[in-house]
Design a protein around this motif. Structure first.
Motif, PDB file in Angstrom:
ATOM      1  N   ASP A 400       0.684  -1.022   0.187  1.00 53.85           N
ATOM      2  CA  ASP A 400       0.378  -0.214   0.015  1.00 53.85           C
ATOM      3  C   ASP A 400       0.912   1.384   0.206  1.00 53.85           C
ATOM      4  OD1 ASP A 400       0.406  -1.244   2.419  1.00 53.85           O
ATOM      5  OD2 ASP A 400      -0.579   0.144   3.774  1.00 53.85           O
ATOM      6  N   VAL A 430      -2.823  -5.149  -5.018  1.00 47.48           N
ATOM      7  CA  VAL A 430      -2.792  -4.376  -3.728  1.00 47.48           C
ATOM      8  C   VAL A 430      -2.416  -5.365  -2.254  1.00 47.48           C
ATOM      9  CG1 VAL A 430      -2.336  -2.208  -2.267  1.00 47.48           C
ATOM     10  CG2 VAL A 430      -2.708  -1.888  -4.559  1.00 47.48           C
ATOM     11  N   ASN A 432      -2.635  -4.342   1.199  1.00 51.87           N
ATOM     12  CA  ASN A 432      -2.603  -3.062   1.650  1.00 51.87           C
ATOM     13  C   ASN A 432      -2.742  -3.330   3.457  1.00 51.87           C
ATOM     14  OD1 ASN A 432      -3.888  -0.951   2.845  1.00 51.87           O
ATOM     15  ND2 ASN A 432      -5.614  -0.345   1.271  1.00 51.87           N
ATOM     16  N   GLN A 434      -2.242  -1.735   5.291  1.00 51.23           N
ATOM     17  CA  GLN A 434      -2.472  -0.209   5.986  1.00 51.23           C
ATOM     18  C   GLN A 434      -1.362   0.188   6.951  1.00 51.23           C
ATOM     19  OE1 GLN A 434      -6.746  -0.260   7.529  1.00 51.23           O
ATOM     20  NE2 GLN A 434      -6.502  -2.651   7.925  1.00 51.23           N
ATOM     21  N   PRO A 441      -1.217   5.109   7.349  1.00 47.25           N
ATOM     22  CA  PRO A 441      -1.595   6.189   5.748  1.00 47.25           C
ATOM     23  C   PRO A 441      -0.943   7.348   5.690  1.00 47.25           C
ATOM     24  CG  PRO A 441      -2.626   4.306   5.944  1.00 47.25           C
ATOM     25  CD  PRO A 441      -1.384   4.341   7.258  1.00 47.25           C
ATOM     26  N   TYR A 449      -7.410   5.979  -1.289  1.00 51.69           N
ATOM     27  CA  TYR A 449      -6.876   4.920  -0.803  1.00 51.69           C
ATOM     28  C   TYR A 449      -5.363   4.634  -1.764  1.00 51.69           C
ATOM     29  CZ  TYR A 449     -11.963   3.529  -0.152  1.00 51.69           C
ATOM     30  OH  TYR A 449     -13.117   3.380  -0.225  1.00 51.69           O
ATOM     31  N   CYS A 450      -4.382   3.522  -1.024  1.00 51.08           N
ATOM     32  CA  CYS A 450      -3.773   3.868  -1.859  1.00 51.08           C
ATOM     33  C   CYS A 450      -3.523   3.512  -3.533  1.00 51.08           C
ATOM     34  CB  CYS A 450      -2.490   2.799  -1.138  1.00 51.08           C
ATOM     35  SG  CYS A 450      -3.476   1.561  -1.191  1.00 51.08           S
ATOM     36  N   THR A 451      -4.856   2.985  -4.025  1.00 48.58           N
ATOM     37  CA  THR A 451      -4.739   3.023  -5.365  1.00 48.58           C
ATOM     38  C   THR A 451      -5.320   3.970  -6.130  1.00 48.58           C
ATOM     39  OG1 THR A 451      -6.995   1.949  -5.083  1.00 48.58           O
ATOM     40  CG2 THR A 451      -5.000   0.284  -4.711  1.00 48.58           C
ATOM     41  N   HIS A 463     -12.045  -3.358  -4.398  1.00 49.57           N
ATOM     42  CA  HIS A 463     -11.465  -2.657  -2.282  1.00 49.57           C
ATOM     43  C   HIS A 463     -12.237  -4.384  -2.029  1.00 49.57           C
ATOM     44  CE1 HIS A 463      -9.879   1.388  -2.685  1.00 49.57           C
ATOM     45  NE2 HIS A 463     -11.065   1.085  -3.682  1.00 49.57           N
ATOM     46  N   ASP A 493      -7.515  -4.811  -4.739  1.00 48.37           N
ATOM     47  CA  ASP A 493      -7.063  -4.024  -3.481  1.00 48.37           C
ATOM     48  C   ASP A 493      -7.038  -4.857  -2.340  1.00 48.37           C
ATOM     49  OD1 ASP A 493      -5.797  -2.721  -1.137  1.00 48.37           O
ATOM     50  OD2 ASP A 493      -7.638  -0.654  -1.367  1.00 48.37           O
ATOM     51  N   VAL A 495      -7.112  -5.469   1.463  1.00 46.18           N
ATOM     52  CA  VAL A 495      -7.492  -4.477   2.619  1.00 46.18           C
ATOM     53  C   VAL A 495      -6.926  -5.406   3.591  1.00 46.18           C
ATOM     54  CG1 VAL A 495      -8.326  -2.476   4.323  1.00 46.18           C
ATOM     55  CG2 VAL A 495      -8.443  -2.563   2.032  1.00 46.18           C
TER      56      VAL A 495
END
Length: 902
Positions: A400, A430, A432, A434, A441, A449-451, A463, A493, A495
């Motif tokens: 992430d 990803v 992720n 966190q 983050p 979002y990281c994406t 996600h 993604d 999570v």
């Protein structure tokens, strides 16, 4: 949806203004802990002084109490226009009026429903499609409490509690799945329930930023299904088995090597069943080969469980391992840590097919491997004649923090649709956690979002809660289907969380105490899934124990076998590379001269322009001069020498690819590899016509995006796939090459030593003080010499028959000064039994210098011609001074080597 996206904002504004004026409802937000998320729920409550809720009004008696005047007039005008001529309105409005009017006459139960209510209902549905991910239960740790957008509140659209059990006709719009023609009349309550299940469960979908209506509708068909997603018992047993393998593998390593760094996958074990299902689905859809790039987290698990690297080999590497034996002249290099190594295997799939998987070796520099994977995938597509780009696919696994933070991610994404760089879509996963090492983050990115960087490409983003293995499996399959259907990038993604620190001996509570307090008490994904299956009765305790004991038994067997494991094969040699020599095996030097008749033939082809083609006057003059050079055999300049090298290699059956910024014309307007018709704009590339029926991609010259890191990485990956190709990257100026310094340092200069991977990539770096200021003067020759790993205390063997200096060095750095020598150094890259990177300090003023010319006789292999010496015609490492000096000069104490303009 394009028409709707533009108009919905206006309509929503009208709704808000009108409803707020009528004060017919009040919104009260309350925080409700429901499952993993902090929710905002809307309670309908009439104010004592408010007017009664207005009843729906048929269109003919419409007043402005709901929509403002403009909007209602707009709808009436549209309907009048449609009644006169259905083709005069957009297709979507045609469907709307036809369905609505037809249904109203045949279904008395919904006769009170107005066009405005249909519009409001559509806006509510669309709000879930756009914002549903904001309400989805994505965080397995339940640490993130996001506000739920007001757009998901039915009250915003004028609906009250009294409307929940009212039936609405929703067949007027093209709605998929549960909003379909099969069930055109549904209660508002059932519509909301299915919207919640589809968009606000363990998966959050982001796809409404995609402008293509067909793609959006395809996704809606997959998401908005009549019933919620369910796997049968057989599939669930396969998923459980794969999750047990993933979890037990990490547990086993933790037990046997308690203090070892392994960057385990604990907290995201569902990645393994997800990837396996993705590969199975891809194989079913025609994929035959997958190139994978990933960093250290979970790499060993992917190697063992997905790519099927022998477990005994992995365990042997943990125990210190042994270097390969029983192989003549074996070169073992310096090696690298086990979680950087690559490998490749053929893997059977659940559907009974076989798929080839290659995991590319990579450095610690996160995301640096991304463009390398994409380039290697593109090369595989060329060599397997995969024109549709459906048989070979790239998969990149990101972190992430790095996906949001590393610029090379964007550089790589941006290559995805460029004609000479596209691979027909890459799947991005990803992991992720966190948290990035110790960074939260909120400190690591500015976006939600990281994406979010992938939205620039209109890539769909899925996600998913990493604790829900079935949801992970589903989106992984969906990503494979998207890629094979639309041939564009897609992002998954996952999570999740990281059960331990950055590595197993790191203490994460120093910096994330609250997170790790929750993690310590959090059940694993396997425990959650086992309990779910046991409660459903689909799997018994005995079934689970049986799989666990089987996996543990195999792990123990492999552990015992690892004690005697001896690597015997250099697995880096793919089929194309068989027979190539390692740095410890002597390779004979070959001549690079070409028969005079071949030179004349290809020379004519590369200097001829079709009669109907109208190039620029100056370019026509250049090509007329080039034709004379070939005809007379005199005055060959730099550009023609290069073109002759390319053309003769093509005739011999080799693939040639040149890429970089402005390489088609050349920074200094010297190459003109692609000509442009001044009247039609059509293009013509003479090197595409060296042979009859030449494959149009056999010679590729392509201007790249304005990127050094991404494009050099791409070309490096491309060059690693097959040794019978000359792959070149040219910097606009050598000064700009340091934008790709990571590729030079971590891959090009050291890849063979660390990972036993050879490459013959050529890097052209325009170099020299030619009056363009300090930023356009130096390719930093000294850095490349400093990075050369020649032993300074050992004088190399000078006997030409025993010379191995180039083989033992990590790369070649040359400052070429004649067109003929440039021709030979390029051809030498292919005409040898090994591959080495070639760094060329390419000239600027020599490109047109009247004295920097060669005769055609220096290119051929005829004995007695100027280029022919004792061994034949080949690259001259040193061109002796042409002045009449004696062989031994008296009194000289120091020799100074110079490059560029002195």
């Amino acid at each position: 949806m394009a028409w709707f996206r533009a108009g919905s904002g206006v309509v929503k504004l009208a709704i808000r203004r009108t409803l707020s004026q009528s004060s017919s409802y009040v919104m009260r937000t309350k925080v409700a802990r429901a499952q993993n998320q902090q929710f905002h729920t809307t309670v309908f409550k009439s104010k004592p002084q408010s007017a009664p809720i207005p009843r729906p009004v048929p269109l003919s008696r419409l007043t402005d109490s709901f929509l403002d005047g403009t909007s209602s007039v707009y709808l009436e005008e549209l309907q009048r226009a449609w009644e006169k001529d259905p083709n005069s309105v957009d297709e979507s409005w045609d469907n709307f009026f036809r369905n609505f009017v037809g249904r109203a006459t045949t279904s008395p139960g919904i006769s009170g429903q107005t066009i405005q209510e249909s519009m409001r209902l559509l806006l509510l549905v669309r709000a879930y499609q756009v914002y549903g991910h904001m309400k989805a239960k994505l965080d397995p740790l339940d640490l993130e409490h996001r506000p739920i957008p007001d757009d998901l509140d039915p009250a915003l659209y004028g609906f009250t509690e009294a409307d929940l059990d009212r039936e609405f006709f929703i067949g007027v719009w093209r709605m998929s799945g549960f909003l379909s023609e099969n069930r055109p009349v549904q209660s508002l309550r059932s519509i909301l329930t299915r919207l919640e299940q589809a968009y606000c469960g363990s998966i959050g979908y982001e796809y409404m930023h995609i402008a293509d209506r067909e793609k959006c509708n395809w996704l809606r068909d997959k998401i908005e299904t009549p019933t919620s997603r369910q796997y049968n018992r057989q599939r669930r047993e396969v998923i459980l088995d794969r999750l047990i393998w993933s979890t037990q593998f990490e547990n086993f390593l933790a037990t046997k090597w308690t203090a070892a760094k392994r960057f385990g996958l604990e907290g995201c074990e569902t990645l393994i069943p997800g990837m396996k299902e993705m590969f199975d689905r891809s194989a079913d859809l025609g994929v035959e080969s997958i190139v994978i790039g990933m960093s250290h987290r979970g790499r060993l698990n992917v190697l063992g469980n997905v790519v099927r690297k022998p477990l005994r080999q992995i365990f042997s590497e943990f125990s210190g391992g042994t270097k390969p034996v029983n192989e003549v002249g074996l070169y073992t290099g310096t090696g690298d840590v086990k979680y950087h190594l690559g490998t490749s295997y053929d893997r059977p799939t659940r559907g009974g097919k076989r798929i080839h998987l290659s995991l590319v070796a990579n450095p610690s520099h996160l995301e640096a491997v991304d463009p390398v994977v994409v380039g290697k995938t593109r090369a595989k597509q060329y060599y397997s004649n995969d024109v549709d780009r459906t048989k070979n696919m790239g998969i990149l696994i990101h972190g992430d923090g790095s996906f949001a933070g590393q610029g090379v991610v964007y550089e790589t994404l941006h290559l995805s649709a460029l004609p000479n760089y596209t691979t027909g879509g890459t799947i991005h996963i990803v992991v992720n956690n966190q948290v990035a090492f110790t960074t939260d983050p909120r400190s690591g990115r500015s976006s939600q979002y990281c994406t979010d960087v992938a939205k620039a490409l209109s890539a769909p983003i899925f996600h998913v809660n990493g604790d829900d293995v079935e949801a992970v499996v589903y989106v992984c399959e969906l990503a494979a289907e998207w890629r094979q259907t639309f041939h564009t990038d897609v992002v998954v993604d996952i999570v999740c969380y990281r059960r331990f620190g950055h590595n197993e001996i790191d203490e994460p509570s120093f910096t994330q105490p609250k997170m790790y307090k929750v993690i310590r008490n959090h059940p694993s994904a396997l425990e959650i899934y086992q309990n779910k299956l046991l409660e459903s009765g689909q799997v018994s305790k005995e079934d689970v124990d049986k799989i666990n004991s089987k996996v543990l038994s195999i792990l123990n067997e492999e552990f015992l076998a690892s004690k005697d494991y001896v690597p015997r094969r250099r697995d880096w040699l793919s089929a194309y590379w068989m027979g190539f020599k390692s740095p410890e095996q002597l390779s004979r030097i070959r001549n690079t001269g070409v028969k005079p008749e071949i030179l004349k033939n290809v020379g004519k082809a590369i200097t001829t322009i079709p009669e109907t083609f109208k190039p620029h006057r100056a370019v026509k003059r250049i090509f007329d001069d080039r034709a004379k050079m070939i005809e007379t055999g005199e005055g060959i300049d730099w550009a023609v020498g290069e073109a002759l090298a390319f053309a003769t290699l093509l005739v011999e059956g080799n693939h040639v690819r040149l890429s970089g910024q402005d390489v088609e014309r050349g920074t200094f307007s010297h190459r003109h590899a692609v000509l442009h018709d001044q009247e039609t704009g059509d293009k013509y590339c003479p090197l595409d016509h060296v042979m009859m029926n030449q494959n149009e991609e056999m010679f590729t010259v392509s201007n790249s995006s304005l990127s050094e890191f991404g494009v050099l990485g791409f070309e490096l990956g491309y060059s690693m796939e097959n040794p019978n190709s000359l792959v070149l990257w040219e910097a606009q100026f050598g000064d700009f090459a340091n934008g790709a310094q990571v590729i030079f340092d971590q891959f090009l200069s050291s890849g063979e030593s660390k990972w036993l991977r050879q490459t013959g990539l050529v890097v052209l770096l325009p170099h020299g003080y030619d009056g363009q200021g300090p930023e356009h003067s130096s390719a930093r020759l000294e850095r490349f010499l400093q990075m050369s790993d020649d032993n300074p205390y050992v004088i190399p063997e000078m006997d030409p028959t025993l010379r191995k200096q180039i083989q033992e060095c990590n790369w070649q750095v040359v400052n070429v000064t004649t067109p003929a020598n440039y021709f030979h150094v390029l051809r030498r890259q292919i005409h040898r039994e090994f591959r080495k990177p070639l760094i060329v300090m390419s000239p600027k003023n020599l490109l047109r210098h009247k004295d920097c010319k060669s005769n055609l006789s220096e290119f051929d292999d005829v004995q007695g011609h100027p280029g022919f010496d004792k061994q034949g015609t080949r690259f001259k490492r040193l061109i002796k001074d042409q002045n009449d000096h004696s062989d031994l000069e008296e009194g000289i104490r120091r020799l100074i080597l110079c490059s560029g303009k002195v």
